[in-house]
Design a protein around this motif. Structure first.
Motif, PDB file in Angstrom:
ATOM      1  N   THR A  13       1.014  -1.019   0.214  1.00 47.81           N
ATOM      2  CA  THR A  13      -0.105   0.053  -0.088  1.00 47.81           C
ATOM      3  C   THR A  13       0.798   1.400  -0.111  1.00 47.81           C
ATOM      4  OG1 THR A  13       0.115   0.501   2.049  1.00 47.81           O
ATOM      5  CG2 THR A  13      -1.606  -1.296   1.671  1.00 47.81           C
ATOM      6  N   LYS A  14      -0.368   2.217  -0.185  1.00 48.75           N
ATOM      7  CA  LYS A  14       0.677   3.499  -0.378  1.00 48.75           C
ATOM      8  C   LYS A  14       1.714   3.742   1.320  1.00 48.75           C
ATOM      9  CE  LYS A  14       0.582   8.213  -1.952  1.00 48.75           C
ATOM     10  NZ  LYS A  14      -0.347   9.178  -2.410  1.00 48.75           N
ATOM     11  N   GLN A  15       0.088   3.340   1.775  1.00 51.65           N
ATOM     12  CA  GLN A  15       1.331   4.265   3.345  1.00 51.65           C
ATOM     13  C   GLN A  15       2.130   3.197   3.667  1.00 51.65           C
ATOM     14  OE1 GLN A  15      -1.763   2.856   5.691  1.00 51.65           O
ATOM     15  NE2 GLN A  15      -1.567   5.031   7.628  1.00 51.65           N
ATOM     16  N   GLN A  16       1.572   1.456   3.587  1.00 52.91           N
ATOM     17  CA  GLN A  16       3.186   0.943   4.016  1.00 52.91           C
ATOM     18  C   GLN A  16       4.503   1.585   3.358  1.00 52.91           C
ATOM     19  OE1 GLN A  16       1.461  -2.486   3.249  1.00 52.91           O
ATOM     20  NE2 GLN A  16       0.604  -3.303   5.182  1.00 52.91           N
ATOM     21  N   VAL A  17       4.221   1.816   1.860  1.00 53.34           N
ATOM     22  CA  VAL A  17       5.780   2.194   1.322  1.00 53.34           C
ATOM     23  C   VAL A  17       6.568   3.310   1.985  1.00 53.34           C
ATOM     24  CG1 VAL A  17       6.541   3.419  -0.736  1.00 53.34           C
ATOM     25  CG2 VAL A  17       4.862   1.292  -0.774  1.00 53.34           C
ATOM     26  N   LYS A  18       5.685   4.669   2.230  1.00 62.65           N
ATOM     27  CA  LYS A  18       5.713   5.630   3.382  1.00 62.65           C
ATOM     28  C   LYS A  18       6.382   5.816   4.154  1.00 62.65           C
ATOM     29  CE  LYS A  18       4.180   9.465   0.258  1.00 62.65           C
ATOM     30  NZ  LYS A  18       3.344  11.024   0.230  1.00 62.65           N
ATOM     31  N   GLN A  19       5.555   4.707   5.074  1.00 64.36           N
ATOM     32  CA  GLN A  19       6.201   4.288   6.645  1.00 64.36           C
ATOM     33  C   GLN A  19       7.413   3.906   6.877  1.00 64.36           C
ATOM     34  OE1 GLN A  19       2.432   2.655   8.346  1.00 64.36           O
ATOM     35  NE2 GLN A  19       2.052   4.952   8.869  1.00 64.36           N
ATOM     36  N   GLU A  20       7.647   4.935   8.140  1.00 63.66           N
ATOM     37  CA  GLU A  20       9.063   4.163   8.648  1.00 63.66           C
ATOM     38  C   GLU A  20       8.481   3.753  10.506  1.00 63.66           C
ATOM     39  OE1 GLU A  20      13.562   5.213   7.898  1.00 63.66           O
ATOM     40  OE2 GLU A  20      11.859   7.998   7.883  1.00 63.66           O
ATOM     41  N   TYR A  21       9.632   2.685  10.897  1.00 56.30           N
ATOM     42  CA  TYR A  21       9.198   2.150  11.521  1.00 56.30           C
ATOM     43  C   TYR A  21      10.894   1.771  12.609  1.00 56.30           C
ATOM     44  CZ  TYR A  21      10.194  -2.401   9.372  1.00 56.30           C
ATOM     45  OH  TYR A  21      10.526  -3.465   8.180  1.00 56.30           O
ATOM     46  N   HIS A  22      10.093   1.214  13.545  1.00 53.57           N
ATOM     47  CA  HIS A  22      11.540   0.811  15.062  1.00 53.57           C
ATOM     48  C   HIS A  22      10.991  -0.851  15.047  1.00 53.57           C
ATOM     49  CE1 HIS A  22      12.825   4.698  16.026  1.00 53.57           C
ATOM     50  NE2 HIS A  22      12.037   4.600  16.365  1.00 53.57           N
ATOM     51  N   GLN A  23      11.574  -1.451  15.212  1.00 56.40           N
ATOM     52  CA  GLN A  23      10.990  -2.965  15.022  1.00 56.40           C
ATOM     53  C   GLN A  23      11.921  -3.136  16.289  1.00 56.40           C
ATOM     54  OE1 GLN A  23      10.326  -6.057  12.237  1.00 56.40           O
ATOM     55  NE2 GLN A  23      11.318  -7.505  12.988  1.00 56.40           N
ATOM     56  N   THR A  24      11.586  -3.918  17.393  1.00 52.93           N
ATOM     57  CA  THR A  24      12.132  -4.502  18.281  1.00 52.93           C
ATOM     58  C   THR A  24      11.299  -6.454  18.401  1.00 52.93           C
ATOM     59  OG1 THR A  24      12.558  -3.054  19.793  1.00 52.93           O
ATOM     60  CG2 THR A  24      12.119  -4.655  21.293  1.00 52.93           C
ATOM     61  N   GLU A  25      12.403  -7.128  18.833  1.00 57.56           N
ATOM     62  CA  GLU A  25      11.889  -8.454  19.273  1.00 57.56           C
ATOM     63  C   GLU A  25      12.381  -9.230  20.567  1.00 57.56           C
ATOM     64  OE1 GLU A  25      11.773 -12.790  16.195  1.00 57.56           O
ATOM     65  OE2 GLU A  25      12.954 -11.270  15.872  1.00 57.56           O
ATOM     66  N   ILE A  26      11.657  -9.397  20.862  1.00 58.69           N
ATOM     67  CA  ILE A  26      11.388  -9.915  22.599  1.00 58.69           C
ATOM     68  C   ILE A  26      11.709 -11.450  22.545  1.00 58.69           C
ATOM     69  CG2 ILE A  26      10.550  -9.528  24.623  1.00 58.69           C
ATOM     70  CD1 ILE A  26      11.540  -7.344  23.893  1.00 58.69           C
ATOM     71  N   SER A  27      12.760 -12.493  22.763  1.00 56.01           N
ATOM     72  CA  SER A  27      12.351 -13.420  23.141  1.00 56.01           C
ATOM     73  C   SER A  27      11.451 -14.176  23.958  1.00 56.01           C
ATOM     74  CB  SER A  27      14.207 -14.102  23.305  1.00 56.01           C
ATOM     75  OG  SER A  27      14.119 -15.385  23.366  1.00 56.01           O
ATOM     76  N   ILE A  28      11.212 -15.246  23.660  1.00 54.55           N
ATOM     77  CA  ILE A  28      10.112 -15.669  24.994  1.00 54.55           C
ATOM     78  C   ILE A  28      10.646 -16.160  25.943  1.00 54.55           C
ATOM     79  CG2 ILE A  28       8.632 -17.911  24.209  1.00 54.55           C
ATOM     80  CD1 ILE A  28       7.926 -16.266  22.634  1.00 54.55           C
ATOM     81  N   GLY A  29      11.692 -16.351  26.543  1.00 58.05           N
ATOM     82  CA  GLY A  29      12.229 -16.504  27.737  1.00 58.05           C
ATOM     83  C   GLY A  29      12.577 -15.335  28.030  1.00 58.05           C
ATOM     84  N   HIS A  30      12.719 -13.520  27.668  1.00 58.19           N
ATOM     85  CA  HIS A  30      12.870 -12.107  28.398  1.00 58.19           C
ATOM     86  C   HIS A  30      12.113 -12.070  29.530  1.00 58.19           C
ATOM     87  CE1 HIS A  30      16.936 -12.038  26.228  1.00 58.19           C
ATOM     88  NE2 HIS A  30      17.156 -13.555  26.066  1.00 58.19           N
ATOM     89  N   TYR A  31      11.279 -12.312  30.083  1.00 56.38           N
ATOM     90  CA  TYR A  31      10.189 -12.158  31.115  1.00 56.38           C
ATOM     91  C   TYR A  31      10.046 -11.062  32.016  1.00 56.38           C
ATOM     92  CZ  TYR A  31      10.349 -16.897  32.474  1.00 56.38           C
ATOM     93  OH  TYR A  31      10.987 -17.951  32.825  1.00 56.38           O
ATOM     94  N   THR A  32       9.400 -10.207  32.350  1.00 51.50           N
ATOM     95  CA  THR A  32      10.005  -9.474  33.544  1.00 51.50           C
ATOM     96  C   THR A  32       9.117 -10.170  34.417  1.00 51.50           C
ATOM     97  OG1 THR A  32       8.876  -7.880  32.528  1.00 51.50           O
ATOM     98  CG2 THR A  32      11.356  -8.158  32.111  1.00 51.50           C
TER      99      THR A  32
END
Length: 303
Positions: free
Chosen positions: A90-109
């Motif tokens: 989509t036009k919106q997806q092409v324009k938008q930038e993003y920050h991505q963070t992946e949290i490991s399943i075992g890294h719960y707090t």
């Protein structure tokens, strides 16, 4: 299975462009079958069936297992996916930038859980089944699958948004299922999601799946327990919260204090829910999607 409009998805589209292969998928949806059973059911030669099976296998739609038979080793064909999602550009997806963070399943707090429960790394079980104490074991940071019957588990997520960046939507994706004794595809469980203590909504997981091995599940993993889940995507926007594209609740980005330096994400099975059936979280190295908890914050920059 996730697809997009690119050359990487062409093998799947090509595999589906055949009446014979569509019929094979329907037959395998009923039960796994060997090559002769498929040939007999469709009135085709084994050579032709073999050609169609190879295309479906290449596309990742089915898999073939070699098992002992009356005349020696035979190929058993098994349907490998139960859902496909196609993402269009989509036009919106092409324009938008993003920050991505992946949290490991075992890294719960934080957590508060009741058995049945357990967790494992891609190499081994951590401790023993159904003993919550092992959720505090030092090895839990390496866990890539965990499950519990009732309670909650919580994760802290860093927010890298800058003051010059304006948040547009937050997408949270994860693979999960219910938690039944052994496995049961008809085992509903009401699973609640919270961000920064704001209730995003409740999704009822249909079951705990063990009819076939997860695509990435290790070979040593017992076949009688959780094998894979469903990929769910929660998208929080300025207008509301959506689950897999459908309105989930009226919670907006402003409601969840999206500019906080860190977020708290909770997955819970509440004691007073109609369906208390547990939750299983699949991370990279388990299940069908080879990912942990993924957070994508889309934003626009100041002009």
């Amino acid at each position: 299975m996730e697809l997009d409009i690119s050359k990487h998805s062409l093998p799947v589209f090509e595999a589906l462009a055949s009446n014979v292969r569509i019929n094979i998928i329907h037959l395998l949806a009923e039960q796994p079958r060997n090559m002769k059973e498929l040939a007999d059911a469709l009135g085709l030669s084994s050579a032709i069936i073999s050609m169609h099976v190879k295309k479906l296998e290449k596309a990742g739609i089915i898999r073939t297992d070699r098992i002992p038979g009356k005349g020696g080793v035979q190929k058993l064909c098994v349907l490998y996916v139960d859902k496909m999602e196609i993402t269009f550009p989509t036009k919106q997806q092409v324009k938008q930038e993003y920050h991505q963070t992946e949290i490991s399943i075992g890294h719960y707090t934080d957590l508060q859980i009741r058995p049945t429960c357990g967790l494992a790394t891609p190499e081994k079980i951590i401790g023993e089944f159904d003993d919550p104490r092992y959720f505090f074991d030092g090895e839990r940071v390496n866990a890539k699958i965990l499950w519990f019957y009732q309670g909650y588990i919580e994760y802290k997520v860093p927010n890298y948004l800058l003051s010059s960046q304006h948040p547009k939507e937050l997408e949270i994706s994860m693979e999960l299922s219910s938690e039944a004794p052994f496995t049961n595809s008809n085992w509903p469980s009401d699973i609640d999601f919270y961000l920064n203590d704001v209730h995003l909504g409740q999704w009822t997981s249909p079951g705990d799946y063990g009819d076939s091995r997860g695509k990435y599940t290790p070979s040593w993993w017992p076949s009688v327990v959780n094998q894979y889940g469903l990929l769910k995507k929660i998208r929080i926007t300025g207008h509301g919260t959506y689950l897999d594209g459908k309105l989930f609740s009226n919670v907006t980005l402003n409601d969840v204090a999206i500019r906080e330096k860190q977020w708290t994400f909770r997955i819970a099975v509440e004691e007073d829910s109609v369906h208390v059936g547990g939750v299983t979280l699949f991370g990279s190295g388990f299940g069908n999607y080879n990912q942990d908890l993924v957070f994508q914050l889309f934003y626009e920059k100041e002009n």
